[in-house]
Write a protein that holds these residues in place. Structure first.
Motif, PDB file in Angstrom:
ATOM      1  N   ARG A 120       0.848  -1.189   0.000  1.00 46.55           N
ATOM      2  CA  ARG A 120       0.000   0.000   0.000  1.00 46.55           C
ATOM      3  C   ARG A 120       0.887   1.243   0.000  1.00 46.55           C
ATOM      4  N   ASP A 122      -0.857   4.445   0.297  1.00 50.09           N
ATOM      5  CA  ASP A 122      -1.603   5.531   0.915  1.00 50.09           C
ATOM      6  C   ASP A 122      -0.915   5.936   2.207  1.00 50.09           C
ATOM      7  N   SER A 136       5.198  -4.777 -12.586  1.00 52.72           N
ATOM      8  CA  SER A 136       4.246  -5.773 -12.107  1.00 52.72           C
ATOM      9  C   SER A 136       4.338  -7.048 -12.919  1.00 52.72           C
ATOM     10  N   ARG A 142      -2.605 -12.218  -6.929  1.00 42.77           N
ATOM     11  CA  ARG A 142      -3.017 -10.819  -6.915  1.00 42.77           C
ATOM     12  C   ARG A 142      -2.970 -10.182  -5.527  1.00 42.77           C
ATOM     13  N   TRP A 145      -1.741  -5.736  -4.254  1.00 40.00           N
ATOM     14  CA  TRP A 145      -1.682  -4.906  -5.449  1.00 40.00           C
ATOM     15  C   TRP A 145      -2.298  -3.522  -5.219  1.00 40.00           C
ATOM     16  N   GLU A 146      -2.502  -3.110  -3.969  1.00 38.96           N
ATOM     17  CA  GLU A 146      -3.143  -1.830  -3.714  1.00 38.96           C
ATOM     18  C   GLU A 146      -2.300  -0.657  -4.195  1.00 38.96           C
ATOM     19  N   GLU A 148      -0.899  -0.179  -6.991  1.00 40.08           N
ATOM     20  CA  GLU A 148      -1.272   0.209  -8.348  1.00 40.08           C
ATOM     21  C   GLU A 148      -2.450   1.173  -8.335  1.00 40.08           C
ATOM     22  N   THR A 149      -3.456   0.894  -7.518  1.00 38.46           N
ATOM     23  CA  THR A 149      -4.621   1.774  -7.425  1.00 38.46           C
ATOM     24  C   THR A 149      -4.235   3.138  -6.883  1.00 38.46           C
ATOM     25  N   GLU A 150      -3.358   3.164  -5.873  1.00 40.62           N
ATOM     26  CA  GLU A 150      -2.954   4.426  -5.282  1.00 40.62           C
ATOM     27  C   GLU A 150      -2.151   5.266  -6.280  1.00 40.62           C
ATOM     28  N   ALA A 152      -2.390   5.167  -9.540  1.00 43.94           N
ATOM     29  CA  ALA A 152      -3.329   5.648 -10.549  1.00 43.94           C
ATOM     30  C   ALA A 152      -4.123   6.846 -10.034  1.00 43.94           C
ATOM     31  N   ARG A 153      -4.414   6.854  -8.734  1.00 36.92           N
ATOM     32  CA  ARG A 153      -5.143   7.989  -8.164  1.00 36.92           C
ATOM     33  C   ARG A 153      -4.283   9.247  -8.123  1.00 36.92           C
ATOM     34  N   ARG A 154      -2.971   9.104  -7.936  1.00 32.85           N
ATOM     35  CA  ARG A 154      -2.084  10.254  -7.832  1.00 32.85           C
ATOM     36  C   ARG A 154      -1.580  10.763  -9.181  1.00 32.85           C
TER      37      ARG A 154
END
Length: 305
Positions: A120, A122, A136, A142, A145-146, A148-150, A152-154
């Motif tokens: 993570r 965040d 990756s 899986r 994989w958090e 990747e989401t963070e 993409a948000r930034r």
């Protein structure tokens, strides 16, 4: 005469067949009752079902383990990643791993480009990072994989390249954290700077060793300040569990303090320094321990514009 004998034989065969069918029907109706009467006890049923479940889970794990090497990147994929990063990476970049255990990426990352193996992101400031390369393995399990989401948000933009079983995604951060100053860059004596495990990751810290009953005063002259003094602090392993107070003074006036306990983990903090945002200032850190024994402190403190 022959016709009568044939008729009698056929009648006898019919009766035998009907009798056999009736026997089958009676046995079929009685079978569920016999099976129910012969059923195992409830504890035995539970044990049988548990055994079946364990066998199925073991077989699934074995199949996953046997198929994992085929799903992981091959040496040629790692070579392609090394060539890509050597060609395109630049100062201000960082390599982020997904999943976090993809540690072989450290062998292909160019010298000077840090590698972050965190599930993570965040709460992670990523100071000085302008672009993040997410390396990756798409066919790997899986979990974790958090990041990747963070990212993409930034990010404002993301370019992806497929490298066999690897995928390299470059994220350009929309609001990178570019500090005016980092206290770990100029540690006054007796403090120092080093890499320590804090918050589950190796971090470059300002290392503080509190002296119980005595205030440790650390000056940082000529420090440029902006809107805030932001960072994290954690107590490192050691004897004692006394809380440690970190007080920050600007030109002799305290602007805020953080009390760190062993249970806090990687404790975030943010102090408002907008009134001191012009020019260089005398920043002083005063470290005090409340108990008879205190652990060393890992401090990340950044002056943000």
């Amino acid at each position: 005469m022959a016709a009568r004998l044939l008729a009698r034989a056929l009648t006898h065969l019919r009766d035998l067949l009907f009798s056999q069918v009736r026997g089958w029907l009676v046995a079929a109706r009685a079978a569920p009752a016999r099976a129910w009467a012969a059923r195992p006890s409830s504890p035995r049923v539970g044990a049988i079902l548990l055994s079946i479940g364990l066998i199925a889970a073991g077989l699934a794990a074995l199949l996953a383990q046997l198929s994992l090497p085929a799903r992981l990147p091959a040496p040629v994929d790692w070579h392609a990643a090394a060539v890509l990063l050597a060609r395109d990476a630049r100062p201000g970049d960082v390599v982020v791993l997904a999943p976090a255990w993809l540690e072989r990426a450290r062998q292909v990352a160019p010298h000077g480009v840090p590698v972050v193996a965190a599930a993570r992101l965040d709460g992670e400031l990523l100071p000085g990072v302008v672009r993040a390369w997410l390396l990756s393995a798409g066919d790997a399990p899986r979990a974790g994989w958090e990041a990747e989401t963070e990212l993409a948000r930034r990010a404002t933009r993301a370019d992806a390249q497929r490298l066999g079983a690897l995928e390299a995604i470059r994220f350009d951060l929309s609001t990178p954290v570019l500090p005016l100053a980092s206290l770990a860059d100029h540690p006054p004596r007796p403090a120092g700077t080093g890499m320590r495990d804090a918050g589950g990751l190796p971090r470059r810290c300002l290392l503080l060793t509190p002296v119980p009953g005595t205030a440790l005063v650390l000056p940082f002259p000529g420090t440029r300040l902006g809107r805030s003094l932001t960072g994290h602090a954690a107590l490192l392993p050691g004897p004692g569990d006394a809380p440690v107070r970190l007080a920050f003074q600007v030109d002799g006036a305290e602007v805020g303090a953080v009390e760190v306990r062993a249970s806090d983990g990687w404790l975030p903090f943010q102090l408002d320094t907008r009134q001191s945002a012009v020019g260089a200032h005398e920043l002083t850190l005063v470290v005090t321990a409340a108990g008879a024994a205190a652990r060393p402190v890992c401090l990340e403190a950044l002056a943000l514009p």
